[in-house]
Design a protein around this motif. Structure first.
Motif, PDB file in Angstrom:
ATOM      1  N   ALA A   1      15.046  21.408  -8.994  1.00 31.67           N
ATOM      2  CA  ALA A   1      14.683  21.553  -7.579  1.00 31.67           C
ATOM      3  C   ALA A   1      13.306  20.927  -7.311  1.00 31.67           C
ATOM      4  CB  ALA A   1      14.687  23.024  -7.176  1.00 31.67           C
ATOM      5  N   TYR A   2      12.347  21.168  -8.232  1.00 27.00           N
ATOM      6  CA  TYR A   2      11.016  20.565  -8.064  1.00 27.00           C
ATOM      7  C   TYR A   2      11.118  19.033  -8.123  1.00 27.00           C
ATOM      8  CZ  TYR A   2       8.840  25.168  -8.931  1.00 27.00           C
ATOM      9  OH  TYR A   2       8.450  26.478  -8.872  1.00 27.00           O
ATOM     10  N   GLY A   3      11.918  18.541  -9.049  1.00 23.19           N
ATOM     11  CA  GLY A   3      12.068  17.093  -9.234  1.00 23.19           C
ATOM     12  C   GLY A   3      12.706  16.415  -8.037  1.00 23.19           C
ATOM     13  N   ILE A   4      13.795  17.004  -7.511  1.00 26.29           N
ATOM     14  CA  ILE A   4      14.474  16.422  -6.345  1.00 26.29           C
ATOM     15  C   ILE A   4      13.577  16.542  -5.117  1.00 26.29           C
ATOM     16  CG2 ILE A   4      16.513  16.548  -4.850  1.00 26.29           C
ATOM     17  CD1 ILE A   4      18.016  17.701  -7.300  1.00 26.29           C
ATOM     18  N   GLY A   5      12.862  17.681  -5.013  1.00 29.05           N
ATOM     19  CA  GLY A   5      11.893  17.850  -3.924  1.00 29.05           C
ATOM     20  C   GLY A   5      10.832  16.762  -3.966  1.00 29.05           C
ATOM     21  N   ALA A   6      10.355  16.447  -5.175  1.00 29.05           N
ATOM     22  CA  ALA A   6       9.355  15.379  -5.353  1.00 29.05           C
ATOM     23  C   ALA A   6       9.913  14.038  -4.881  1.00 29.05           C
ATOM     24  CB  ALA A   6       8.950  15.281  -6.820  1.00 29.05           C
ATOM     25  N   LEU A  27      13.892  22.690  -0.968  1.00 33.81           N
ATOM     26  CA  LEU A  27      14.245  22.556  -2.387  1.00 33.81           C
ATOM     27  C   LEU A  27      13.148  23.132  -3.287  1.00 33.81           C
ATOM     28  CD1 LEU A  27      15.951  19.078  -2.630  1.00 33.81           C
ATOM     29  CD2 LEU A  27      16.835  21.189  -3.595  1.00 33.81           C
ATOM     30  N   VAL A  28      11.898  22.838  -2.941  1.00 29.82           N
ATOM     31  CA  VAL A  28      10.773  23.383  -3.707  1.00 29.82           C
ATOM     32  C   VAL A  28      10.756  24.912  -3.577  1.00 29.82           C
ATOM     33  CG1 VAL A  28       8.253  23.436  -3.950  1.00 29.82           C
ATOM     34  CG2 VAL A  28       9.416  21.270  -3.523  1.00 29.82           C
ATOM     35  N   ALA A  29      11.068  25.422  -2.363  1.00 31.04           N
ATOM     36  CA  ALA A  29      11.139  26.874  -2.153  1.00 31.04           C
ATOM     37  C   ALA A  29      12.235  27.490  -3.025  1.00 31.04           C
ATOM     38  CB  ALA A  29      11.388  27.186  -0.682  1.00 31.04           C
ATOM     39  N   LEU A  33      11.605  30.227  -5.981  1.00 33.20           N
ATOM     40  CA  LEU A  33      12.273  31.533  -6.060  1.00 33.20           C
ATOM     41  C   LEU A  33      13.007  31.700  -7.385  1.00 33.20           C
ATOM     42  CD1 LEU A  33      13.582  31.917  -2.395  1.00 33.20           C
ATOM     43  CD2 LEU A  33      11.765  33.221  -3.514  1.00 33.20           C
ATOM     44  N   THR A  34      13.685  30.641  -7.838  1.00 31.71           N
ATOM     45  CA  THR A  34      14.371  30.693  -9.131  1.00 31.71           C
ATOM     46  C   THR A  34      13.370  30.911 -10.256  1.00 31.71           C
ATOM     47  OG1 THR A  34      15.976  29.108  -8.265  1.00 31.71           O
ATOM     48  CG2 THR A  34      15.980  29.436 -10.637  1.00 31.71           C
ATOM     49  N   HIS A  35      12.276  30.194 -10.190  1.00 30.08           N
ATOM     50  CA  HIS A  35      11.190  30.280 -11.170  1.00 30.08           C
ATOM     51  C   HIS A  35      10.606  31.703 -11.194  1.00 30.08           C
ATOM     52  CE1 HIS A  35       7.529  27.780 -12.780  1.00 30.08           C
ATOM     53  NE2 HIS A  35       7.918  28.706 -13.616  1.00 30.08           N
ATOM     54  N   LEU A  36      10.352  32.256  -9.986  1.00 32.08           N
ATOM     55  CA  LEU A  36       9.776  33.598  -9.857  1.00 32.08           C
ATOM     56  C   LEU A  36      10.714  34.664 -10.417  1.00 32.08           C
ATOM     57  CD1 LEU A  36       7.545  35.449  -8.695  1.00 32.08           C
ATOM     58  CD2 LEU A  36       8.828  35.469  -6.541  1.00 32.08           C
ATOM     59  N   VAL A  37      12.006  34.573 -10.067  1.00 31.91           N
ATOM     60  CA  VAL A  37      12.984  35.559 -10.547  1.00 31.91           C
ATOM     61  C   VAL A  37      13.109  35.491 -12.061  1.00 31.91           C
ATOM     62  CG1 VAL A  37      15.456  36.140 -10.543  1.00 31.91           C
ATOM     63  CG2 VAL A  37      14.275  35.687  -8.386  1.00 31.91           C
ATOM     64  N   THR A  38      13.141  34.268 -12.614  1.00 34.16           N
ATOM     65  CA  THR A  38      13.260  34.097 -14.069  1.00 34.16           C
ATOM     66  C   THR A  38      12.082  34.722 -14.801  1.00 34.16           C
ATOM     67  OG1 THR A  38      14.404  32.001 -13.697  1.00 34.16           O
ATOM     68  CG2 THR A  38      13.602  32.394 -15.908  1.00 34.16           C
ATOM     69  N   LEU A  88       4.335  17.677  -6.956  1.00 39.79           N
ATOM     70  CA  LEU A  88       5.715  18.055  -7.275  1.00 39.79           C
ATOM     71  C   LEU A  88       6.223  17.463  -8.594  1.00 39.79           C
ATOM     72  CD1 LEU A  88       7.257  18.073  -3.703  1.00 39.79           C
ATOM     73  CD2 LEU A  88       6.389  19.980  -5.047  1.00 39.79           C
ATOM     74  N   PRO A  89       5.988  16.160  -8.877  1.00 33.77           N
ATOM     75  CA  PRO A  89       6.381  15.674 -10.207  1.00 33.77           C
ATOM     76  C   PRO A  89       5.646  16.424 -11.326  1.00 33.77           C
ATOM     77  CG  PRO A  89       5.958  13.818  -8.760  1.00 33.77           C
ATOM     78  CD  PRO A  89       5.513  15.057  -8.029  1.00 33.77           C
ATOM     79  N   MET A  90       4.364  16.772 -11.079  1.00 32.25           N
ATOM     80  CA  MET A  90       3.593  17.528 -12.059  1.00 32.25           C
ATOM     81  C   MET A  90       4.227  18.900 -12.306  1.00 32.25           C
ATOM     82  SD  MET A  90      -0.375  18.692 -11.831  1.00 32.25           S
ATOM     83  CE  MET A  90       0.017  20.084 -10.796  1.00 32.25           C
ATOM     84  N   LEU A  91       4.702  19.545 -11.225  1.00 29.82           N
ATOM     85  CA  LEU A  91       5.377  20.838 -11.362  1.00 29.82           C
ATOM     86  C   LEU A  91       6.644  20.707 -12.200  1.00 29.82           C
ATOM     87  CD1 LEU A  91       5.231  22.513  -7.824  1.00 29.82           C
ATOM     88  CD2 LEU A  91       4.242  23.355  -9.942  1.00 29.82           C
ATOM     89  N   ALA A  92       7.447  19.698 -11.873  1.00 29.07           N
ATOM     90  CA  ALA A  92       8.697  19.487 -12.613  1.00 29.07           C
ATOM     91  C   ALA A  92       8.419  19.256 -14.099  1.00 29.07           C
ATOM     92  CB  ALA A  92       9.463  18.305 -12.023  1.00 29.07           C
ATOM     93  N   LEU A  93       7.410  18.435 -14.401  1.00 30.73           N
ATOM     94  CA  LEU A  93       7.054  18.158 -15.802  1.00 30.73           C
ATOM     95  C   LEU A  93       6.490  19.389 -16.505  1.00 30.73           C
ATOM     96  CD1 LEU A  93       5.479  14.596 -15.431  1.00 30.73           C
ATOM     97  CD2 LEU A  93       7.652  15.170 -16.538  1.00 30.73           C
ATOM     98  N   SER A  94       5.719  20.204 -15.773  1.00 32.85           N
ATOM     99  CA  SER A  94       5.142  21.421 -16.363  1.00 32.85           C
ATOM    100  C   SER A  94       6.226  22.408 -16.761  1.00 32.85           C
ATOM    101  CB  SER A  94       4.181  22.096 -15.382  1.00 32.85           C
ATOM    102  OG  SER A  94       3.092  21.284 -15.121  1.00 32.85           O
ATOM    103  N   VAL A  95       7.207  22.596 -15.867  1.00 33.65           N
ATOM    104  CA  VAL A  95       8.306  23.522 -16.169  1.00 33.65           C
ATOM    105  C   VAL A  95       9.124  22.988 -17.339  1.00 33.65           C
ATOM    106  CG1 VAL A  95      10.419  24.568 -15.266  1.00 33.65           C
ATOM    107  CG2 VAL A  95       8.390  24.451 -13.836  1.00 33.65           C
TER     108      VAL A  95
END
Length: 199
Positions: A1-6, A27-29, A33-38, A88-95
């Motif tokens: 989701a972060y990647g597609i959002g980026a 998509l980022v939201a 939410l998925t990240h938070l629940v996990t 956003l790409p940084m978020l996707a790579l971090s996860v």
């Protein structure tokens, strides 16, 4: 989701539209939410015990950055949506990195139950998140300043925000980040006093 959002945010920026992509935001939201629940499920399953290794730290900081990006995009006076091209790409790579990195156990197992410790953790993560976004804005500012002085305007220059608004947003982020960091130090001192009798 972060990647597609980026991808969606970057595509909109390249078309010369400075505002945040609505689909990208949602998509980022969804990713947030998925990240938070996990992460919440991991904490609940382990009864508040969290192994604070590099992977876990990356996940928590990424979560804070995602939250701050989502909130900042809804504030019209801030120039954060344009920073999404980097954030956003940084978020996707971090996860992704937090899933790939080896997970040594028993390095810093902490129990997240004390309200003071929770306050300290949340304030620290939000401060790191704000200062991370501020660092990205500072790089954009430096790039734009260099381009103006050298008179080398490339395609990238076209979707950067006006320098004044960028710097105003940057200073607001830094002030807020240091404010949160100060509060996190105070709450950390309070937790230390509660646990060990010394701040």
């Amino acid at each position: 989701a972060y990647g597609i959002g980026a991808f969606l945010v970057t595509a909109k920026q390249l078309r010369g539209q400075g505002e945040a992509s609505l689909w990208g935001w949602w998509l980022v939201a969804a990713g947030f939410l998925t990240h938070l629940v996990t992460l919440s499920m991991v904490v609940v399953i382990n009864q508040g015990q969290v192994d604070f290794n590099l992977s876990t730290s990356l996940e928590f900081i990424s979560l804070a950055v995602a939250l701050l990006y989502l909130v900042s995009c809804r504030v019209a006076s801030l120039e954060v949506p344009r920073a999404g091209v980097v954030v956003l790409p940084m978020l996707a790579l971090s996860v992704l990195a937090s899933r790939i990195l080896p997970e040594p156990h028993g390095i810093a197992m902490l129990t997240i139950t004390s309200p003071l410790f929770i306050a300290h953790l949340v304030l620290s993560l939000l401060a790191y998140g704000l200062l991370t976004i501020a660092a990205i804005l500072a790089l954009m500012d430096a790039f734009q300043d260099h381009a103006l002085k050298s008179k080398h305007f490339g395609r990238v220059f076209e979707f950067l925000p006006p320098l004044f608004r960028l710097e105003t947003t940057l200073y607001q982020m830094v002030w807020a980040g240091f404010g949160l960091l100060t509060l996190s130090i105070v709450s950390g001192g309070g937790y230390s006093w509660q646990q060990h009798g010394t701040p």
